[in-house]
Scaffold this active site. Structure first.
Site, PDB file in Angstrom:
ATOM      1  N   GLU A   3      -0.192   1.460   5.685  1.00  0.00           N
ATOM      2  CA  GLU A   3      -0.255   0.695   4.441  1.00  0.00           C
ATOM      3  C   GLU A   3      -1.704   0.625   3.963  1.00  0.00           C
ATOM      4  O   GLU A   3      -2.637   1.059   4.641  1.00  0.00           O
ATOM      5  CB  GLU A   3       0.370  -0.673   4.658  1.00  0.00           C
ATOM      6  CG  GLU A   3       1.802  -0.555   5.162  1.00  0.00           C
ATOM      7  CD  GLU A   3       2.695  -1.723   4.818  1.00  0.00           C
ATOM      8  OE1 GLU A   3       2.393  -2.485   3.895  1.00  0.00           O
ATOM      9  OE2 GLU A   3       3.746  -1.864   5.487  1.00  0.00           O
ATOM     10  N   LYS A  51      -2.844   3.938  -1.067  1.00  0.00           N
ATOM     11  CA  LYS A  51      -2.738   4.746   0.136  1.00  0.00           C
ATOM     12  C   LYS A  51      -3.526   6.051   0.029  1.00  0.00           C
ATOM     13  O   LYS A  51      -3.289   6.996   0.783  1.00  0.00           O
ATOM     14  CB  LYS A  51      -1.266   5.025   0.436  1.00  0.00           C
ATOM     15  CG  LYS A  51      -0.464   3.737   0.669  1.00  0.00           C
ATOM     16  CD  LYS A  51       0.987   4.006   0.983  1.00  0.00           C
ATOM     17  CE  LYS A  51       1.744   2.694   1.178  1.00  0.00           C
ATOM     18  NZ  LYS A  51       3.159   2.902   1.550  1.00  0.00           N
ATOM     19  N   ARG A 120      -2.631   6.869 -12.527  1.00  0.00           N
ATOM     20  CA  ARG A 120      -1.191   6.848 -12.250  1.00  0.00           C
ATOM     21  C   ARG A 120      -0.806   5.789 -11.228  1.00  0.00           C
ATOM     22  O   ARG A 120       0.387   5.562 -10.985  1.00  0.00           O
ATOM     23  CB  ARG A 120      -0.728   8.217 -11.750  1.00  0.00           C
ATOM     24  CG  ARG A 120      -0.927   9.334 -12.755  1.00  0.00           C
ATOM     25  CD  ARG A 120      -0.129  10.567 -12.377  1.00  0.00           C
ATOM     26  NE  ARG A 120      -0.556  11.158 -11.122  1.00  0.00           N
ATOM     27  CZ  ARG A 120      -1.490  12.117 -11.008  1.00  0.00           C
ATOM     28  NH1 ARG A 120      -2.107  12.545 -12.105  1.00  0.00           N
ATOM     29  NH2 ARG A 120      -1.797  12.638  -9.838  1.00  0.00           N
ATOM     30  N   ARG A 257      14.446   3.284   2.533  1.00  0.00           N
ATOM     31  CA  ARG A 257      13.608   2.493   3.449  1.00  0.00           C
ATOM     32  C   ARG A 257      14.377   1.274   3.905  1.00  0.00           C
ATOM     33  O   ARG A 257      15.212   0.721   3.176  1.00  0.00           O
ATOM     34  CB  ARG A 257      12.309   2.054   2.759  1.00  0.00           C
ATOM     35  CG  ARG A 257      11.452   3.183   2.248  1.00  0.00           C
ATOM     36  CD  ARG A 257      10.940   4.088   3.351  1.00  0.00           C
ATOM     37  NE  ARG A 257      10.108   3.363   4.292  1.00  0.00           N
ATOM     38  CZ  ARG A 257       8.801   3.171   4.129  1.00  0.00           C
ATOM     39  NH1 ARG A 257       8.185   3.628   3.037  1.00  0.00           N
ATOM     40  NH2 ARG A 257       8.102   2.530   5.033  1.00  0.00           N
TER      41      ARG A 257
END
Length: 268
Positions: A3, A51, A120, A257
């Protein structure tokens, strides 16, 4: 997948060890072709957004790294041993080196390409330039669930499955609440909580979200034993009793997930 707090820890570490110095850049695996061109260049600074990790060099080239599911940096003091395994990039500074294995991305970008990538991404709770208003504008117009939106890197950058589960629990929010049903005070509480929790993760290198009154020391329970480390309320605790009310923690799949929540503390 690491993370965002781990990428910020790496950026700080690489900044301390390499910034301002010419560095050796190699690709023992042979899959990072730009290594030869960068070898001997001055490492200017490192930073992270969500990330993504960037190494900035003095000739306007930027190494972009996304660890993905399997990527990992291994840090060692110099002199380094011979590379072991498939090392995509080896970076060597005055006192330390680091080996990168298995990233989803390791490439050279121009500063303009970095800015296009940054544009983005959603705001990163760990960056001083983050504007949570951009995330709120997306969330308040969306029919998607809050749980899905928190993991959307174009909405919020750096939040992964653990922080998603924990911040929803700590703020008593049902994970399937539509984004447009989230109130402004609820959003502000979520953002502030993410800033606090993820900043703590940068300092310690682990995800700790349990308040002091629910800690092992306060309750007498056994500390959590998990390869991810840290004390958490619901993440990876499916079927275990909620640390607050005792209800078994629920789990389900959402967009590929695992989702974790307490059906009592986070009731609709």
């Amino acid at each position: 997948m690491p993370e965002g707090h781990m990428l910020h820890r790496l950026a700080r570490l690489h900044q301390q060890r390499f910034a301002g110095n010419p560095v050796g850049v190699h690709s023992p695996q042979g899959r990072f072709a730009a290594a030869e061109e960068l070898d001997g260049a001055t490492f200017e600074h490192a930073e992270a957004h969500g990330k993504h990790l960037w190494h900035f060099y003095g000739d306007d080239r930027v190494v972009h790294v996304h660890l993905g599911l399997y990527g990992k940096f291994t840090e060692s003091p110099v002199p380094l041993e011979q590379p072991r395994g498939k090392v995509r990039m080896r970076l060597v500074g005055p006192t330390h080196g680091t080996d990168l294995r298995g990233p989803a991305a390791c490439e050279v970008l121009s500063p303009d390409e970095v800015e296009n990538l940054r544009a983005r991404l959603g705001p990163d709770p760990l960056r001083e330039d983050a504007d949570p208003e951009h995330a709120w504008e997306r969330i308040t117009r969306s029919r998607s669930t809050v749980a899905a939106l928190l993991m959307d890197q174009t909405v919020l950058a750096g939040v992964g499955n653990a922080y998603r589960a924990e911040v929803l629990f700590r703020n008593s929010l049902p994970p399937r609440l539509p984004g447009r049903s989230l109130s402004r005070p609820q959003w502000e509480a979520v953002w502030g909580d993410l800033v606090r929790l993820m900043s703590g993760g940068v300092r310690t290198g682990r995800i700790d979200t349990v308040r002091s009154e629910h800690s092992p020391e306060a309750t007498g329970r056994q500390p959590r034993r998990d390869r991810h480390g840290g004390e958490v309320y619901v993440y990876r605790r499916g079927g275990a009793p909620c640390l607050v009310c005792g209800t078994p923690v629920s789990t389900a799949e959402l967009q590929g997930r695992n989702l974790y929540w307490c059906p009592s503390c986070q009731a609709d």
